[in-house]
Motif scaffolding. Sequence first.
Motif, PDB file in Angstrom:
ATOM      1  N   PRO A  36       0.797  -1.236   0.000  1.00  0.00           N
ATOM      2  CA  PRO A  36       0.000   0.000   0.000  1.00  0.00           C
ATOM      3  C   PRO A  36       0.822   1.273   0.000  1.00  0.00           C
ATOM      4  N   GLN A  37       1.939   1.284   0.738  1.00  0.00           N
ATOM      5  CA  GLN A  37       2.773   2.487   0.756  1.00  0.00           C
ATOM      6  C   GLN A  37       3.398   2.759  -0.612  1.00  0.00           C
ATOM      7  N   PHE A  38       3.740   1.691  -1.342  1.00  0.00           N
ATOM      8  CA  PHE A  38       4.340   1.871  -2.659  1.00  0.00           C
ATOM      9  C   PHE A  38       3.296   2.303  -3.688  1.00  0.00           C
ATOM     10  N   VAL A  39       2.070   1.783  -3.558  1.00  0.00           N
ATOM     11  CA  VAL A  39       0.989   2.222  -4.447  1.00  0.00           C
ATOM     12  C   VAL A  39       0.720   3.703  -4.241  1.00  0.00           C
ATOM     13  N   LEU A  40       0.651   4.126  -2.980  1.00  0.00           N
ATOM     14  CA  LEU A  40       0.374   5.528  -2.671  1.00  0.00           C
ATOM     15  C   LEU A  40       1.504   6.435  -3.139  1.00  0.00           C
ATOM     16  N   SER A  41       2.742   6.023  -2.926  1.00  0.00           N
ATOM     17  CA  SER A  41       3.870   6.862  -3.350  1.00  0.00           C
ATOM     18  C   SER A  41       3.973   6.934  -4.867  1.00  0.00           C
ATOM     19  N   ALA A  42       3.579   5.863  -5.560  1.00  0.00           N
ATOM     20  CA  ALA A  42       3.669   5.866  -7.022  1.00  0.00           C
ATOM     21  C   ALA A  42       2.582   6.717  -7.658  1.00  0.00           C
ATOM     22  N   ILE A  43       1.349   6.580  -7.164  1.00  0.00           N
ATOM     23  CA  ILE A  43       0.232   7.291  -7.791  1.00  0.00           C
ATOM     24  C   ILE A  43       0.070   8.703  -7.242  1.00  0.00           C
ATOM     25  N   GLY A  44       0.530   8.948  -6.010  1.00  0.00           N
ATOM     26  CA  GLY A  44       0.625  10.312  -5.501  1.00  0.00           C
ATOM     27  C   GLY A  44      -0.518  10.836  -4.677  1.00  0.00           C
ATOM     28  N   SER A  45      -1.671  10.151  -4.604  1.00  0.00           N
ATOM     29  CA  SER A  45      -2.804  10.658  -3.832  1.00  0.00           C
ATOM     30  C   SER A  45      -3.638   9.506  -3.288  1.00  0.00           C
ATOM     31  N   PRO A  46      -4.285   9.712  -2.125  1.00  0.00           N
ATOM     32  CA  PRO A  46      -5.103   8.644  -1.529  1.00  0.00           C
ATOM     33  C   PRO A  46      -6.285   8.236  -2.407  1.00  0.00           C
ATOM     34  N   GLY A  47      -6.951   9.213  -3.013  1.00  0.00           N
ATOM     35  CA  GLY A  47      -8.108   8.902  -3.850  1.00  0.00           C
ATOM     36  C   GLY A  47      -7.746   8.049  -5.043  1.00  0.00           C
ATOM     37  N   ALA A  48      -6.665   8.417  -5.717  1.00  0.00           N
ATOM     38  CA  ALA A  48      -6.237   7.641  -6.884  1.00  0.00           C
ATOM     39  C   ALA A  48      -5.767   6.251  -6.483  1.00  0.00           C
ATOM     40  N   SER A  49      -5.144   6.133  -5.292  1.00  0.00           N
ATOM     41  CA  SER A  49      -4.709   4.804  -4.851  1.00  0.00           C
ATOM     42  C   SER A  49      -5.898   3.891  -4.599  1.00  0.00           C
ATOM     43  N   LEU A  50      -7.008   4.445  -4.077  1.00  0.00           N
ATOM     44  CA  LEU A  50      -8.220   3.640  -3.887  1.00  0.00           C
ATOM     45  C   LEU A  50      -8.795   3.190  -5.227  1.00  0.00           C
ATOM     46  N   VAL A  51      -8.703   4.056  -6.226  1.00  0.00           N
ATOM     47  CA  VAL A  51      -9.158   3.677  -7.571  1.00  0.00           C
ATOM     48  C   VAL A  51      -8.300   2.539  -8.118  1.00  0.00           C
ATOM     49  N   ILE A  52      -6.989   2.634  -7.907  1.00  0.00           N
ATOM     50  CA  ILE A  52      -6.075   1.574  -8.356  1.00  0.00           C
ATOM     51  C   ILE A  52      -6.421   0.254  -7.696  1.00  0.00           C
ATOM     52  N   TRP A  53      -6.651   0.278  -6.378  1.00  0.00           N
ATOM     53  CA  TRP A  53      -6.980  -0.956  -5.662  1.00  0.00           C
ATOM     54  C   TRP A  53      -8.294  -1.550  -6.162  1.00  0.00           C
ATOM     55  N   THR A  54      -9.276  -0.688  -6.445  1.00  0.00           N
ATOM     56  CA  THR A  54     -10.561  -1.168  -6.959  1.00  0.00           C
ATOM     57  C   THR A  54     -10.395  -1.817  -8.326  1.00  0.00           C
ATOM     58  N   CYS A  55      -9.631  -1.181  -9.201  1.00  0.00           N
ATOM     59  CA  CYS A  55      -9.391  -1.739 -10.538  1.00  0.00           C
ATOM     60  C   CYS A  55      -8.643  -3.064 -10.464  1.00  0.00           C
ATOM     61  N   CYS A  56      -7.658  -3.143  -9.578  1.00  0.00           N
ATOM     62  CA  CYS A  56      -6.920  -4.396  -9.419  1.00  0.00           C
ATOM     63  C   CYS A  56      -7.848  -5.511  -8.943  1.00  0.00           C
ATOM     64  N   GLY A  57      -8.735  -5.194  -8.005  1.00  0.00           N
ATOM     65  CA  GLY A  57      -9.689  -6.183  -7.528  1.00  0.00           C
ATOM     66  C   GLY A  57     -10.624  -6.662  -8.622  1.00  0.00           C
ATOM     67  N   MET A  58     -11.079  -5.742  -9.484  1.00  0.00           N
ATOM     68  CA  MET A  58     -11.957  -6.120 -10.594  1.00  0.00           C
ATOM     69  C   MET A  58     -11.226  -7.017 -11.582  1.00  0.00           C
ATOM     70  N   ILE A  59      -9.980  -6.687 -11.878  1.00  0.00           N
ATOM     71  CA  ILE A  59      -9.198  -7.499 -12.820  1.00  0.00           C
ATOM     72  C   ILE A  59      -9.019  -8.918 -12.288  1.00  0.00           C
ATOM     73  N   VAL A  60      -8.668  -9.023 -11.012  1.00  0.00           N
ATOM     74  CA  VAL A  60      -8.455 -10.338 -10.408  1.00  0.00           C
ATOM     75  C   VAL A  60      -9.761 -11.123 -10.350  1.00  0.00           C
ATOM     76  N   MET A  61     -10.871 -10.453 -10.065  1.00  0.00           N
ATOM     77  CA  MET A  61     -12.153 -11.143 -10.008  1.00  0.00           C
ATOM     78  C   MET A  61     -12.520 -11.733 -11.364  1.00  0.00           C
ATOM     79  N   LEU A  62     -12.351 -10.953 -12.431  1.00  0.00           N
ATOM     80  CA  LEU A  62     -12.648 -11.450 -13.774  1.00  0.00           C
ATOM     81  C   LEU A  62     -11.718 -12.600 -14.160  1.00  0.00           C
ATOM     82  N   ALA A  63     -10.442 -12.463 -13.803  1.00  0.00           N
ATOM     83  CA  ALA A  63      -9.494 -13.542 -14.093  1.00  0.00           C
ATOM     84  C   ALA A  63      -9.843 -14.794 -13.299  1.00  0.00           C
ATOM     85  N   GLY A  64     -10.267 -14.623 -12.046  1.00  0.00           N
ATOM     86  CA  GLY A  64     -10.651 -15.762 -11.223  1.00  0.00           C
ATOM     87  C   GLY A  64     -11.860 -16.490 -11.788  1.00  0.00           C
TER      88      GLY A  64
END
Length: 240
Positions: A36-64
């Motif tokens: 989480p700290q690396f996601v936040l430091s890479a994307i630069g903001s808390p809101g965008a990091s939550l969007v990244i986590w949501t997108c990652c979860g959707m990708i994994v769900m579809l792949a699963g």
Amino acid sequence: METETQRLNLKRELGLIGAVSFIAGTIIGSGIFITPQFVLSAIGSPGASLVIWTCCGMIVMLAGLCYAELGTVIPESGGEFMYLLRTSGKVVAFMFVFSFILVMRPANSTGIALSFAEYVVAPFYSGCTPPQLVLKLVAAIAIIVLSVVNCMSVRLATTIQVISMVVKLLAMAVIVLGGIVKLFQGHTENFNNSFEGTNVDANSIGIAFYQGLWSFGGWNTLNYVTEELKHPEVSTVLCF
């Protein structure tokens, strides 16, 4: 003279609870406690990091869901190797498993083991950085112990997996509940202008997605032991 063809079969000792713990225990590893700290430091903001986590979860769900279908259509252990073998032929399957065994799986296991070692030795090196030699030794011992356990018994490995899953779920619950308590106490400053400072360049987004997807790594592990599931056509679908 008739001869009987004998085939080596794996024991179906992995039930639904063991299958769920196999996936959940693998996904909830050291990654979610570190990345989480690396996601936040890479994307630069808390809101965008939550969007990244949501997108990652959707990708994994579809792949699963795709893997759940593959696990029922091709009910054989081996995961991607078996799917490539059945669809693309022996050459492509061999190339994949060759790189998987020599590069991908060792690198992934090493990263997880080193992260585990950092948490294990941290109490003994309070206020200073643990020596790299100690970290490597602890990581190597962890890998050897888990390898021996998996070779000894599927049932024993499943039991350890269930116990570790419960421990990690409790740790996640403490973190989540702690965050909820802070929110109810009025600590919402991180949500004010939550998208301010977002890095929108391809490099930052790519690194953030890489770190997020690495935390979700392990969602496909159940398909490696399909032949050890008691009811693969049911367990695979319910787990995903």
